[in-house]
Design a protein around this motif. Structure first.
Motif, PDB file in Angstrom:
ATOM      1  N   GLY A   1       0.774  -1.234   0.000  1.00 42.39           N
ATOM      2  CA  GLY A   1       0.000   0.000   0.000  1.00 42.39           C
ATOM      3  C   GLY A   1       0.798   1.273   0.000  1.00 42.39           C
ATOM      4  O   GLY A   1       0.227   2.373  -0.022  1.00 42.39           O
ATOM      5  N   PHE A   2       2.133   1.184  -0.002  1.00 42.23           N
ATOM      6  CA  PHE A   2       2.973   2.368   0.034  1.00 42.23           C
ATOM      7  C   PHE A   2       3.147   2.972  -1.359  1.00 42.23           C
ATOM      8  O   PHE A   2       3.216   2.258  -2.367  1.00 42.23           O
ATOM      9  N   ASP A   3       3.244   4.286  -1.399  1.00 43.82           N
ATOM     10  CA  ASP A   3       3.804   4.980  -2.555  1.00 43.82           C
ATOM     11  C   ASP A   3       5.318   4.951  -2.381  1.00 43.82           C
ATOM     12  O   ASP A   3       5.840   5.206  -1.287  1.00 43.82           O
ATOM     13  N   THR A   4       6.058   4.645  -3.449  1.00 41.07           N
ATOM     14  CA  THR A   4       7.505   4.477  -3.321  1.00 41.07           C
ATOM     15  C   THR A   4       8.257   5.509  -4.149  1.00 41.07           C
ATOM     16  O   THR A   4       7.814   5.912  -5.223  1.00 41.07           O
ATOM     17  N   ALA A   5       9.387   5.938  -3.609  1.00 41.16           N
ATOM     18  CA  ALA A   5      10.276   6.863  -4.304  1.00 41.16           C
ATOM     19  C   ALA A   5      11.694   6.562  -3.843  1.00 41.16           C
ATOM     20  O   ALA A   5      11.911   5.797  -2.895  1.00 41.16           O
ATOM     21  N   ARG A   6      12.666   7.183  -4.521  1.00 40.29           N
ATOM     22  CA  ARG A   6      14.065   6.956  -4.164  1.00 40.29           C
ATOM     23  C   ARG A   6      14.837   8.269  -4.206  1.00 40.29           C
ATOM     24  O   ARG A   6      14.544   9.145  -5.017  1.00 40.29           O
ATOM     25  N   GLU A   7      15.821   8.347  -3.315  1.00 40.05           N
ATOM     26  CA  GLU A   7      16.830   9.397  -3.410  1.00 40.05           C
ATOM     27  C   GLU A   7      18.121   8.719  -3.856  1.00 40.05           C
ATOM     28  O   GLU A   7      18.668   7.887  -3.141  1.00 40.05           O
ATOM     29  N   SER A   8      18.588   9.089  -5.038  1.00 42.26           N
ATOM     30  CA  SER A   8      19.696   8.357  -5.651  1.00 42.26           C
ATOM     31  C   SER A   8      21.048   8.879  -5.184  1.00 42.26           C
ATOM     32  O   SER A   8      21.250  10.094  -5.062  1.00 42.26           O
ATOM     33  N   HIS A   9      21.973   7.945  -4.918  1.00 39.91           N
ATOM     34  CA  HIS A   9      23.357   8.260  -4.578  1.00 39.91           C
ATOM     35  C   HIS A   9      24.264   7.244  -5.254  1.00 39.91           C
ATOM     36  O   HIS A   9      23.865   6.094  -5.458  1.00 39.91           O
TER      37      HIS A   9
END
Length: 380
Positions: free
Chosen positions: A44-52
């Motif tokens: 049920g989560f909306d997912t995103a990423r912070e890229s490194h």
């Protein structure tokens, strides 16, 4: 994931464990991140990423249902201390309640419990505030690229729950030692050690003198100083032109922390023509128990008691991302991952029953923290 029960929880932990994910191995981390994001979306989560370059930090959001206001922030990580290939000598196994494998306790089982709790809450349609989750890629080396993200998310959180392993027996963590990693580099001048020694500046000798200074700085303070690595020079007939050391420092008092770090910043060469560079590789401030954290602990203990679980809390010696949030004064409690033992050791294990119990607790916290706060009139 929507039918996440005991067998599915173990299956998820098995999948996560087979995806070995050492800190800094971007390819291995990315493979596990894809699996985690997919499971989080199903929960049920909306997912995103912070890229490194060293690995992406995962940012998951469970939108609020019927409860306005600031989110609850959960902190966890998917990197481990174990290199790829560890499974060959430390294989996945389940014997009764004991689950073994690299990273099961620290802290892939915590991620499993979190996703199982979220899936249950969404399936039941229970009201809850916004749930924000940071799944960090470099926690095991002090979160050098994640700390800014942790600080930003903590600034707007009503409470912070850490999914690091608990104390032995399952009790929670209400404070942590400050933890700082330091690298000191010395550049000297090479010369022949017999024919022209005065033309050189020995970087190793300079580094030794700096370490003596640092030892004097911490003497008499409740500060742990560990020399982790040291290297320099090359040949006995050459004045060493370079040397370096990496140090680990642990603090219990912010004043000692400030004094020692100020002393590090003020180090200067003893020898003419030597150059000195001291820098922080990572820094987690001292998190001392406070009233906000004590109140949050009381609320968690009360929710646990309603489930028939007995919990308490006390400070811990180890460091984690909750150092940052606790030091900022945000209501913070850590150790909500399932109980087990052997973190960073070959005998690492986690309790299968503990995964289910922590999932029950997290689900109850998602739906119960805000109602208890409202009944007390504190709005947290």
């Amino acid at each position: 994931m929507s039918s996440f029960g005991p067998s599915a929880a173990l299956d998820a932990l098995h999948r996560y464990t087979l995806h070995e994910s050492p800190t800094g191995d971007r390819r291995a981390l990315a493979a596990l991140a894809d699996v985690l994001d997919a499971d989080a979306a199903r929960a049920g989560f909306d997912t995103a990423r912070e890229s490194h370059p060293s690995g992406d930090h995962l940012v998951w959001t469970l939108p609020a249902r019927g409860v306005p206001g600031d989110p609850v922030l959960l902190l966890t990580h998917y990197d481990t201390v174990w290199p790829v290939g560890t499974l060959s000598g430390m294989p996945w196994s389940v014997e009764g309640d004991v689950v073994r494998g690299p990273g099961v306790y620290d802290t892939k089982a915590g991620i499993v419990a979190l996703l199982a709790a979220a899936a249950r809450v969404e399936r039941q349609g229970a009201p809850h505030p916004e749930i924000r989750v940071l799944v960090v890629a470099d926690e095991e080396i002090g979160s050098p690229t994640a700390t800014g993200l942790v600080r930003a998310e903590a600034a707007r959180a009503r409470a912070v729950l850490g999914l690091e392993p608990p104390h032995p027996g399952g009790d929670l963590k209400t404070g942590r030692r400050g933890s700082t990693r330091v690298r000191i580099e010395v550049t000297g001048v090479e010369a022949h050690a017999a024919l022209d020694p005065d033309a050189g500046v020995n970087a190793i000798d300079e580094l030794v003198d700096q370490l003596v200074r640092l030892r004097a700085l911490v003497r008499g303070r409740p500060v742990l100083l560990n020399t982790g690595t040291i290297a320099g020079g090359g040949r006995t007939n050459v004045v060493a032109g370079a040397a370096h050391v990496e140090l680990g420092l642990r603090f219990t008092d912010p004043d000692d922390e400030d004094a020692v770090l100020a002393g590090l910043r003020s180090l200067h060469p003893v020898r003419d023509r030597a150059r000195l560079d001291a820098r922080l590789l990572s820094h987690r401030p001292t998190w001392r128990p406070d009233e906000a954290g004590a109140h949050l602990l009381d609320r968690i203990v009360g929710v646990a008691a309603d489930l028939g679980q007995r919990l308490a809390g006390r400070p811990a010696d180890g460091a984690a991302d909750t150092n940052t949030t606790g030091a900022l004064g945000r209501p913070t409690v850590d150790g909500l991952a399932p109980p087990g033992g052997g973190a960073h050791a070959r005998q690492e294990w986690v309790s299968a029953a503990g995964i289910d119990a922590r999932s029950d607790l997290l689900a109850a916290l998602f739906t119960g923290l805000h109602t208890e706060a409202a009944s007390r009139g504190d709005g947290a």
